[in-house]
Design an enzyme around this catalytic site. Structure first.
Site, PDB file in Angstrom:
ATOM      1  N   HIS B  12      40.272  48.738  48.203  1.00  0.00           N
ATOM      2  CA  HIS B  12      40.522  47.436  47.568  1.00  0.00           C
ATOM      3  C   HIS B  12      40.588  46.345  48.623  1.00  0.00           C
ATOM      4  CE1 HIS B  12      42.642  44.154  45.622  1.00  0.00           C
ATOM      5  NE2 HIS B  12      42.413  44.705  44.454  1.00  0.00           N
ATOM      6  N   GLU B  48      38.531  43.883  56.509  1.00  0.00           N
ATOM      7  CA  GLU B  48      37.220  44.101  57.106  1.00  0.00           C
ATOM      8  C   GLU B  48      37.114  45.511  57.656  1.00  0.00           C
ATOM      9  OE1 GLU B  48      36.766  40.909  59.944  1.00  0.00           O
ATOM     10  OE2 GLU B  48      35.833  39.692  58.373  1.00  0.00           O
ATOM     11  N   ALA B  74      42.463  54.565  39.596  1.00  0.00           N
ATOM     12  CA  ALA B  74      41.948  54.583  38.227  1.00  0.00           C
ATOM     13  C   ALA B  74      40.846  53.549  38.070  1.00  0.00           C
ATOM     14  CB  ALA B  74      43.067  54.287  37.237  1.00  0.00           C
ATOM     15  N   SER B  75      40.065  53.692  37.020  1.00  0.00           N
ATOM     16  CA  SER B  75      39.051  52.697  36.720  1.00  0.00           C
ATOM     17  C   SER B  75      39.714  51.375  36.342  1.00  0.00           C
ATOM     18  CB  SER B  75      38.153  53.198  35.591  1.00  0.00           C
ATOM     19  OG  SER B  75      37.042  52.336  35.463  1.00  0.00           O
ATOM     20  N   GLY B  76      38.902  50.354  36.197  1.00  0.00           N
ATOM     21  CA  GLY B  76      39.376  49.007  35.889  1.00  0.00           C
ATOM     22  C   GLY B  76      38.234  48.061  36.223  1.00  0.00           C
ATOM     23  N   ILE B  77      38.507  46.770  36.159  1.00  0.00           N
ATOM     24  CA  ILE B  77      37.468  45.750  36.365  1.00  0.00           C
ATOM     25  C   ILE B  77      36.821  45.867  37.750  1.00  0.00           C
ATOM     26  CG2 ILE B  77      37.226  43.249  36.770  1.00  0.00           C
ATOM     27  CD1 ILE B  77      37.049  43.986  33.847  1.00  0.00           C
ATOM     28  N   HIS B  78      37.621  46.187  38.775  1.00  0.00           N
ATOM     29  CA  HIS B  78      37.044  46.322  40.121  1.00  0.00           C
ATOM     30  C   HIS B  78      35.984  47.436  40.143  1.00  0.00           C
ATOM     31  CE1 HIS B  78      39.942  43.538  41.439  1.00  0.00           C
ATOM     32  NE2 HIS B  78      40.942  44.354  41.619  1.00  0.00           N
TER      33      HIS B  78
END
Lengths: 131, 131
Positions: B12, B48, B74-78
């Site tokens: 992330h 970075e 978990a899955s999600g918008i990202h």
């Protein structure tokens, strides 16, 4: 009085269903693997049960200690500030106390997943699935 | 031409150091366990190398396919939107293509960690550490 241990798996929570599903399924896996523990899931935000609701749901189970275990990959503000505030942990000891069924229950606070071979193995497995 | 596989562990990213550390350490663990793979880490935001920089760093390694593996719980918008956009994946196939050293390199996209016994085991281990 013999020790009876609870584990509270704490998820971030999300308006989307994925985080809730993953954290709930992980709590169920721990429960199945370790039936001598009382295992619950609770969410920091946007999903239910909340952490507070999940803590109160240990009422009647006879737990003497609850390990609050964040199902988070890495540390950050949620781990260092937000969840300790919800759990009302003592900043000196990183432990808390809760009254359930008229008894004092100790709350201890586990570290997030972090960098562990188990995560490395799982990422490698996920890569293999699409290669 | 023989297949040579790259794995890009995508974190992330965070202004705090923790996410970067965990994702980088996990990439290093995969690299040590599987020296026949070229393993890199890259970050969606705030840290970075960026995902784009990490992709370009496979130049000169001779990889023919790169598995982009999100180090997300978990899955999600990202997972469903943001990272596929950065990787320029085809929404039909969930695959992409990159030119490195004048050759086309295929990009495949792995699932996030999800609910897996390995995560359940690790959460249980983290609870044991403080009990």
């Amino acid at each position: 009085m013999s020790e009876k241990i609870g584990i509270l798996a704490i998820g971030h929570g999300s308006r989307l269903p994925y985080n809730n599903q993953v954290v709930t399924e992980i709590a169920n896996m721990i429960k199945e693997a370790h039936p001598e523990y009382v295992v619950k899931a609770g969410f920091m935000e946007n999903s239910e049960p909340t952490v507070e609701e999940a803590l109160m749901s240990f009422e009647g189970t006879g737990v003497t200690t609850i390990a609050a275990a964040p199902v988070f990959l890495a540390s950050g503000i949620h781990i260092t500030k937000d969840i300790p505030a919800i759990l009302k942990l003592d900043p000196e000891t990183n432990e808390g106390e809760l009254e359930l069924d008229g008894n004092k229950v100790r709350i201890v606070y586990a570290k997030p997943l972090g960098s562990d071979e188990l995560i490395a193995d799982l990422i490698f497995k996920r890569a293999q699935e699409v290669l």
